[in-house]
Enzyme design. Structure first.
Site, mmCIF file in Angstrom:
data_model
loop_
_atom_site.group_PDB
_atom_site.id
_atom_site.type_symbol
_atom_site.label_atom_id
_atom_site.label_comp_id
_atom_site.label_asym_id
_atom_site.label_seq_id
_atom_site.Cartn_x
_atom_site.Cartn_y
_atom_site.Cartn_z
ATOM 1 N N THR A 72 14.298 1.260 33.238
ATOM 2 C CA THR A 72 14.263 -0.814 33.661
ATOM 3 C C THR A 72 13.739 -0.677 35.199
ATOM 4 O O THR A 72 13.013 -1.871 34.970
ATOM 5 C CB THR A 72 15.520 -1.131 33.111
ATOM 6 O OG1 THR A 72 15.849 -0.411 31.279
ATOM 7 C CG2 THR A 72 14.845 -2.229 33.201
ATOM 8 N N GLN A 178 8.727 7.626 27.861
ATOM 9 C CA GLN A 178 8.344 8.713 27.101
ATOM 10 C C GLN A 178 7.560 9.740 26.964
ATOM 11 O O GLN A 178 7.690 10.847 25.966
ATOM 12 C CB GLN A 178 8.099 7.415 25.843
ATOM 13 C CG GLN A 178 9.385 7.124 25.412
ATOM 14 C CD GLN A 178 10.973 8.003 24.595
ATOM 15 O OE1 GLN A 178 11.151 8.942 24.713
ATOM 16 N NE2 GLN A 178 11.715 6.646 24.789
ATOM 17 N N GLY A 199 15.089 9.270 34.042
ATOM 18 C CA GLY A 199 15.918 11.177 34.355
ATOM 19 C C GLY A 199 16.720 11.579 32.744
ATOM 20 O O GLY A 199 16.534 12.228 32.259
ATOM 21 N N THR A 236 21.550 3.663 48.762
ATOM 22 C CA THR A 236 23.021 4.788 48.929
ATOM 23 C C THR A 236 21.725 6.038 47.995
ATOM 24 O O THR A 236 22.144 6.121 47.085
ATOM 25 C CB THR A 236 24.487 5.388 49.481
ATOM 26 O OG1 THR A 236 24.031 4.410 50.667
ATOM 27 C CG2 THR A 236 24.577 7.322 50.172
ATOM 28 N N CYS A 324 17.527 0.373 22.433
ATOM 29 C CA CYS A 324 17.958 -0.640 22.871
ATOM 30 C C CYS A 324 17.242 -1.778 21.369
ATOM 31 O O CYS A 324 18.232 -2.946 21.845
ATOM 32 C CB CYS A 324 16.424 -1.349 23.724
ATOM 33 S SG CYS A 324 16.913 -0.119 25.096
HETATM 34 N N1 PLP Z 1 10.517 2.159 28.528
HETATM 35 C C1 PLP Z 1 11.370 3.187 27.351
HETATM 36 C C2 PLP Z 1 9.125 2.919 26.634
HETATM 37 C C3 PLP Z 1 11.845 3.757 27.231
HETATM 38 O O1 PLP Z 1 11.673 4.542 26.064
HETATM 39 C C4 PLP Z 1 13.035 3.468 27.814
HETATM 40 C C5 PLP Z 1 14.473 3.832 27.253
HETATM 41 O O2 PLP Z 1 13.910 3.691 25.599
HETATM 42 C C6 PLP Z 1 12.463 2.477 28.707
HETATM 43 C C7 PLP Z 1 11.434 2.272 29.708
HETATM 44 C C8 PLP Z 1 13.741 2.557 30.068
HETATM 45 O O3 PLP Z 1 15.012 3.367 31.073
HETATM 46 P P1 PLP Z 1 15.972 3.269 31.179
HETATM 47 O O4 PLP Z 1 16.869 3.249 29.882
HETATM 48 O O5 PLP Z 1 16.246 4.371 32.104
HETATM 49 O O6 PLP Z 1 16.341 2.252 31.724
#
Ligand code: PLP
Length: 393
Positions: A72, A178, A199, A236, A324
Site C-alpha cells: 500500500t 500478486q 513481502g 529506520t 480487504c
Molecule cells: N495490491 C494488491 C494487488 C494486493 O493484493 C494487496 C494486498 O492484498 C496490496 C496491493 C496491498 O499490499 P499490502 O497488504 O502489503 O499493503
C-alpha cells in the site's frame, strides 16, 4: 485443527528458512544500519545483500530498490511521486479492478482536481489495449495498472502497456503485489518506471514492501525523514524484515518453476473437480492468462459468506472477494466490473494456493464442498425457484 490454507493471495505463511534468517536480527544483530560503529555496519551489509536478492528476482539493479512498509505504501508513493514531479499534468489512467491501495488514492485525487480514467475490463477480466491507448493524453501524469488481479488472478498485458506508455513519454507504474514470485518478471527488458511488491505475499513477513524505481526516473519521497534509502524513504530500516524479504526473494526465484507446474496442477485439479461435481459453478476470469495459484469460482444462488463459514468448520481457509473487502456483503468491485450476474457474484470464492499445499488437501476440500453447497442451496429461495423452473424440484 491444522488449517487447510488456501488463502495465499490474502497473505502467506513465512517460509521456515526466511524466519530462521531474520530471527538473529531482532536480538543478536540489532544495530542500526546507519550507525558509524561496525555493530551497525554488519547489519547494513545484510541489508545490502537483501537489496541485491530482491533486485535479482526483478531483473533490476540494487539501487533501484526502495524498501517500504508494505504494498500500500509503495502504491501511494508511486502516484504521489509522479504527481509531485509533474505538477502541470492532471490526468491519471488506471483500471476498475485495481486494489484499494490504488483505487482509494485515485478516488481521493479525483476530489482534488485530478481527472481519473478507470479503464473497464471485459467479462473475462481482460483489458482492451485499444481503449487503453485512446485514454493516454499529453496531460496524463501517470498510468497505474496491476500486473495480476488479486481476486481472479487475471494477468494484464503489462509489458505491452508499458511500451505504449514509454512511446508517449508517460510514467508507468504497476502494482505487481500478486505477480511477483508467481510469474517471471524481467524489468531489464520491460520499460516499467515503478513497480510495487509486498513481502507477505511471497512468504516474507507482513510489514515490508518494495518500490522499484527505474534509474533516472524523477522521484519525490512520500515519507520525509532521515536519509535512509538514499533519501527516498525516511525511517529506520526494518532490518529483520528486509533481510527476510531478501531470502524470500531468492526462494521465490527457486520456486518459480514449482509454482508454474506443481501449484498450477493443484489449482487445476481443485478447479476441474469442483466444476465437474457441483452444478451451476463457473470460473470467474480468463483461464489462460492467469496466476498459476489462483481460481475464483462462483457457486450460483449461494452466499459466499455462507460457504466460507461452513468451510471454516473444517478449518478450510479461502476468501470471498479480496481480503480487504471481505466483511462487506457487496459483491466485489472486480466481479462487478466484469459484469458477473448478481446471483453468481454473490457466491464467489477465491482459492489461492502455494507451494505448501498438497494433493490430500485438494481432495479434502473437493470432498467436503458438494454437501456444503447442497445444504446452502437447500436453504436458498433463489435456488428453489430456479430448480422448479428447470423442472428439478
Ligand atoms: N495490491 C494488491 C494487488 C494486493 O493484493 C494487496 C494486498 O492484498 C496490496 C496491493 C496491498 O499490499 P499490502 O497488504 O502489503 O499493503
Amino acid at each position: 485443527m491444522k488449517p487447510v490454507y488456501m488463502d495465499n493471495n490474502a497473505t502467506t505463511r513465512v517460509a521456515p528458512e526466511v524466519l530462521e534468517a531474520m530471527l538473529p536480527y531482532f536480538h543478536e544483530f540489532y544495530g542500526n544500519p546507519s550507525s558509524m560503529h561496525s555493530f551497525g555496519g554488519q547489519v547494513m551489509k545484510q541489508v545490502r545483500k537483501a537489496r541485491e536478492q530482491v533486485a535479482a528476482l526483478l531483473g533490476a539493479s540494487p539501487e533501484e530498490i526502495i524498501f517500504t512498509s508494505c504494498g500500500t505504501e509503495s502504491d501511494n508513493t508511486a502516484i504521489h511521486s509522479a504527481l509531485s514531479r509533474h505538477p502541470d499534468k492532471k490526468h491519471i489512467v488506471t483500471s476498475r479492478v485495481e486494489h484499494p491501495a490504488i483505487r482509494a488514492v485515485c478516488a481521493h485525487l479525483a476530489t482534488q482536481g485530478y481527472r481519473v480514467t478507470e479503464l473497464p475490463v471485459d467479462a473475462e477480466g481482460r483489458l482492451d489495449l485499444e481503449q487503453y491507448k485512446r485514454a493516454l493524453t499529453p496531460d496524463t501524469a501517470i498510468i497505474s495498472l496491476m500486473w495480476a488481479n488479486n481476486e481472479t488472478g487475471v494477468i494484464f498485458p503489462i509489458e505491452k502497456a508499458a511500451e505504449m506508455a514509454r512511446e508517449r513519454n508517460i510514467l508507468f507504474h504497476t502494482d505487481a503485489v500478486q505477480a511477483v514470485g508467481k510469474i517471471p518478471i524481467d524489468l531489464a527488458k520491460t520499460p516499467i518506471d515503478m513497480l510495487s511488491l509486498s513481502g507477505h505475499k511471497l512468504h516474507a513477513p507482513k510489514g515490508i514492501g518494495v518500490l522499484y524505481l527505474r534509474k533516472g526516473t524523477k522521484f519525490s519521497p512520500f515519507m520525509l525523514g532521515g536519509h535512509q534509502e538514499r533519501g527516498r524513504r525516511g525511517g529506520t530500516e526494518a532490518t529483520p524484515s528486509i533481510i527476510a524479504l531478501g531470502v524470500a526473494a531468492e526462494l521465490a526465484q527457486k520456486n518459480m518453476e514449482i509454482e508454474n507446474t506443481f501449484v498450477k496442477g493443484l489449482r487445476d485439479r481443485l478447479e476441474n473437480t469442483i466444476l465437474s461435481t457441483i452444478p451451476n459453478t463457473k470460473v470467474n476470469g480468463e483461464r489462460v492468462n492467469r496466476l498459476p495459484n489462483t481460481t475464483n469460482i462462483s457457486f450460483e444462488f449461494v452466499e459466499g459468506e455462507g460457504i466460507l463459514l461452513m468451510m471454516d468448520e473444517y478449518a478450510i481457509c479461502a476468501s470471498s472477494g479480496s481480503a480487504c473487502t471481505s466483511g462487506s456483503l457487496q459483491p466485489s468491485h472486480v466481479l462487478r466490473a466484469m459484469g458477473i450476474p448478481f446471483t453468481m457474484a454473490h457466491g464467489s470464492i477465491r482459492f489461492s494456493l502455494s507451494v505448501y499445499n498438497n494433493e490430500e488437501e485438494i481432495d479434502f476440500v473437493t470432498e467436503r464442498l458438494p454437501p456444503i453447497i447442497e445444504t446452502l442451496r437447500g436453504m436458498s429461495p433463489y435456488w428453489k425457484t430456479s430448480a422448479r423452473l428447470c423442472g428439478e424440484a
